[in-house]
Design a protein around this motif. Structure first.
Motif, short mmCIF file in Angstrom:
data_model
loop_
_atom_site.label_atom_id
_atom_site.label_comp_id
_atom_site.label_asym_id
_atom_site.label_seq_id
_atom_site.Cartn_x
_atom_site.Cartn_y
_atom_site.Cartn_z
N LEU A 129 -2.51 -40.81 -1.95
CA LEU A 129 -1.53 -41.65 -1.27
C LEU A 129 -0.75 -42.51 -2.25
N GLY A 130 0.52 -42.70 -1.94
CA GLY A 130 1.38 -43.53 -2.79
C GLY A 130 2.81 -43.07 -2.75
N PRO A 131 3.10 -41.87 -3.26
CA PRO A 131 4.49 -41.41 -3.32
C PRO A 131 5.12 -41.27 -1.93
N ASP A 154 -3.00 -50.07 -6.31
CA ASP A 154 -3.99 -49.10 -6.76
C ASP A 154 -3.40 -47.93 -7.53
N HIS A 155 -2.08 -47.87 -7.62
CA HIS A 155 -1.42 -46.69 -8.16
C HIS A 155 -0.61 -47.05 -9.41
N LEU A 156 -0.38 -46.05 -10.26
CA LEU A 156 0.46 -46.27 -11.44
C LEU A 156 1.85 -46.75 -11.04
N GLY A 211 -4.36 -54.34 -10.99
CA GLY A 211 -4.78 -53.04 -10.48
C GLY A 211 -6.12 -53.10 -9.78
N VAL A 212 -6.31 -52.21 -8.82
CA VAL A 212 -7.62 -52.00 -8.19
C VAL A 212 -7.91 -50.50 -8.20
N LEU A 251 -4.78 -47.18 -15.17
CA LEU A 251 -4.02 -48.38 -14.78
C LEU A 251 -3.75 -49.27 -15.99
N LEU A 252 -4.75 -49.43 -16.83
CA LEU A 252 -4.57 -50.24 -18.04
C LEU A 252 -3.56 -49.59 -18.99
N ALA A 253 -3.64 -48.27 -19.12
CA ALA A 253 -2.71 -47.57 -20.01
C ALA A 253 -1.28 -47.69 -19.52
N GLU A 254 -1.11 -47.83 -18.20
CA GLU A 254 0.23 -47.96 -17.63
C GLU A 254 0.78 -49.37 -17.82
N GLY A 255 -0.12 -50.32 -18.12
CA GLY A 255 0.34 -51.68 -18.37
C GLY A 255 -0.23 -52.74 -17.46
#
Length: 201
Positions: A44-46, A150-152, A167-168, A178-182
């Protein structure tokens, strides 16, 4: 006056997955298309139209499919949806500090509102149909200082708005992703949010 904190909805505040499976599979049966409810609910997200394209739905049918999914949604998704652990407490922590709570979601706004009302979540503002960096529009408009998701795509939206990205890992993305995305901080669930909020903000 306290700050505004934004929250994503699906897999951040609520878990709608059983109903999402049912609704997408029902749409597949009605439409005669191969729509995979399990895959949909696990990612879920997009936006829904992008999901349907991923299922190779004909482009000319997508607007009608989106409308039909939205019509099926209140009866098939809302009744089976539950709040995720810590969701109500996270919202209350913001409001108890004199802040405002804002939901920014890719979901169709009226259906998102049904969830908030059904679960009695304390939300001051709700904006629907925004995804990834588009979420920055609503976050900036409401001067949100943090956004929780919860999503990138949620991390990208927070960063585009100049807000703290929280992030969760209750959704499809790992702590490392999530950390790599910032993301500035990542929690296993929203149960960790109130203590962090009191300390950090």
């Amino acid at each position: 006056m306290g700050i505004t904190v934004g929250f994503d909805l699906d897999m951040t505040l609520i878990d709608p997955r059983p109903g999402m499976v049912a609704a997408m599979n029902a749409l597949g049966v009605e439409s005669g298309l191969s729509l995979d409810g399990e895959h949909f609910a696990a990612n879920l997200g997009p936006p829904l139209d992008d999901i349907l394209r991923g299922f190779e739905a004909p482009e000319e049918r997508i607007p009608g499919l989106v409308d039909r999914f939205r019509a099926l949604y209140p009866d098939l998704v809302v009744p089976s949806t539950v709040a995720l652990p810590g969701a109500a407490e996270a919202l209350k922590a913001v409001r108890a500090a004199g802040g405002r709570t804002l939901v920014v979601t890719g979901k169709y706004g009226p259906n998102a509102r049904l969830h908030v009302e059904a679960l009695g979540l304390e939300v001051d503002e709700l904006v629907g149909e925004l995804w990834s960096t588009q979420k920055a529009v609503a976050l900036k408009e409401h001067d949100a200082r943090a956004y929780v998701g919860d999503h990138l795509g949620d991390v990208r939206g927070a960063r585009a708005a100049g807000a703290l990205a929280v992030g969760v890992t209750t959704g499809p993305c790992t702590r490392e992703e999530l950390l790599a995305e910032g993301a500035d901080v990542v929690f296993g669930s929203l149960t960790q949010f109130p203590e962090w909020f009191a300390r950090a903000l």
